[in-house]
Design an enzyme around this catalytic site. Structure first.
Site, PDB file in Angstrom:
ATOM      1  N   HIS A 129      27.341 -25.974   7.206  1.00 16.27           N
ATOM      2  CA  HIS A 129      28.444 -25.248   7.833  1.00 16.27           C
ATOM      3  C   HIS A 129      29.597 -26.205   8.080  1.00 16.27           C
ATOM      4  O   HIS A 129      29.373 -27.380   8.410  1.00 16.27           O
ATOM      5  CB  HIS A 129      27.980 -24.636   9.159  1.00 16.27           C
ATOM      6  CG  HIS A 129      28.898 -23.582   9.684  1.00 16.27           C
ATOM      7  ND1 HIS A 129      30.041 -23.882  10.412  1.00 16.27           N
ATOM      8  CD2 HIS A 129      28.868 -22.229   9.590  1.00 16.27           C
ATOM      9  CE1 HIS A 129      30.652 -22.758  10.738  1.00 16.27           C
ATOM     10  NE2 HIS A 129      29.977 -21.751  10.251  1.00 16.27           N
ATOM     11  N   ASP A 154      23.633 -17.246   7.859  1.00 10.94           N
ATOM     12  CA  ASP A 154      23.344 -16.396   6.705  1.00 10.94           C
ATOM     13  C   ASP A 154      21.952 -16.614   6.117  1.00 10.94           C
ATOM     14  O   ASP A 154      21.530 -15.850   5.248  1.00 10.94           O
ATOM     15  CB  ASP A 154      24.391 -16.641   5.609  1.00 10.94           C
ATOM     16  CG  ASP A 154      25.799 -16.322   6.071  1.00 10.94           C
ATOM     17  OD1 ASP A 154      25.993 -15.234   6.619  1.00 10.94           O
ATOM     18  OD2 ASP A 154      26.691 -17.170   5.884  1.00 10.94           O
TER      19      ASP A 154
END
EC number: 2.3.3.16
Length: 378
Positions: free
Chosen positions: A258, A313
């Site tokens: 991320h 996700d």
């Protein structure tokens, strides 16, 4: 070139009281409340009130908000017809863009402090109708409008599948809506903010956000992460797949890493918990959950030292799949939740910090050149 920040990394474009992220320590808060506490102790409707009105609601305020949502599920028939007029193999987020463009033509109006938040509540309700009917249109089912019920999540699931969801399913959907509701200013929110800075209407801001979310490097990550589990097929094939595709093939491990978090994404931990619970009654979903667990172990062992961990996700697709949604709907479910964050941010920006967003580009082309007549250019 030192004036340029590629990808606008660490460039601050606004102040916000909506969402706080500590990427080093894996902390996410909405309006000062830890995401773990919000998922555990509140509902999506309460988070809607928090993001739009500044605090968690009283019982009376929550009742009023639920009533406002219930009254706004209906959308003009032209919008439903437009969704169903598109080919069934159309991209689901693209279908949402089309529907929201139509809603912009119908409901788009100038910004007004007295009505901005009420309009955002209506937009969130209409988004659930749009997403449910995108699914139904693609599956060849008749249109359905969400009906008032105990919760937004339950109304949405019932409209999507024409059945009454279980309490576990409702709680999992509610948690997903909260977890995806906002995450400061990623690409889609930035697109919405740029659009709002021109004082375009709130529905057009969502269209701009959807266009950015559609890309596989943003909203499409959950679909790509889940496709890995499907490709692996069986839990005992995970290690060989990882060695072949990730180690030797140098492919990217989707659902890992991320831009902000340098540790485990706090949302991923919560999604993992719900994925474990909701997959118990679905053998395929359970298989994919077990694959995801094994893949996580290998990924953390390989990339953890580089501060690359599962993001939101990685497990969300297992939750959505266990609820009954096809893979092609995962990004639209993200969008349904994020309509809250998009609208909250653009309202905050337009009302408190408005300035037309107009960045510059550093010119690196040729210096002044003379125009040569076309017959002399060889």
């Amino acid at each position: 070139m030192s004036q340029i920040s590629r990808g606008l990394e660490n460039v601050f474009i606004k102040t916000t009281s909506l969402t706080y992220i500590d990427g080093e320590n894996g902390i996410l808060r909405y309006g000062g409340y830890d995401i773990e506490d919000l998922v555990e102790h509140t509902s999506f409707e309460e988070v809607v009130h928090l993001m739009l009105y500044g605090d968690l609601p009283t019982k009376l305020q929550l009742q009023r908000l639920k009533s406002a949502l219930d009254e706004a599920y209906e959308v003009p028939q032209q919008v439903i017809d437009m969704i169903y007029s598109l080919p069934r193999d159309s991209d689901a987020v693209g279908m949402m863009e089309t529907a929201f463009s139509a809603l912009s033509s119908i409901y788009g109006m100038p910004w007004n402090k007295a009505t901005n938040r009420d309009n955002a509540v209506k937009l969130v309700a209409r988004a659930s109708t749009v997403v449910a009917n995108v699914l139904r249109a693609k599956e060849g089912k008749k249109p359905a409008i969400p009906e008032p019920s105990e919760s937004f999540a339950k109304s949405f699931l019932k409209a999507s599948f024409s059945r009454t969801p279980t309490e576990e399913e409702v709680k999992a959907m509610d948690a997903a809506l909260i977890l995806y509701a906002d995450h400061e200013v990623p690409a889609s929110t930035t697109a919405a903010l740029v659009t709002s800075s021109t004082l375009s209407d709130i529905y057009s801001c969502v269209v701009a956000a959807l266009a950015a979310l559609k890309g596989p490097l943003h909203g499409g990550a959950a679909e790509e992460a889940f496709k890995q589990f499907v490709e692996i097929g069986e839990p005992d094939m995970t290690e060989s797949w990882f060695k072949r595709k990730i180690i030797e093939g140098k492919s990217r491990l989707m659902g890992f890493g991320h831009r902000v978090y340098k540790t485990y994404d706090p949302r991923a931990k919560i999604f993992k918990k719900y994925a474990k619970v909701i997959s118990e009654r679905n053998s395929d979903a359970r298989k994919y959950f077990e694959i995801a667990q094994k893949l996580e172990e290998l990924g953390v062992e390989t990339f953890g030292a580089k501060h690359i961990y599962p993001n939101t996700d990685f497990y969300s697709g297992v939750v959505f799949y266990a609820l009954g949604f096809p893979v092609y709907m995962f990004t639209s479910l993200f969008a349904l939740s994020r309509t809250l964050g998009w609208t909250a941010h653009v309202i905050e920006y337009v009302e408190d910090q408005h300035r037309l967003i107009r960045p510059r580009a550093l010119y690196v082309g040729p210096l002044k050149r003379d125009v040569v007549p076309i017959e002399l250019r060889g």
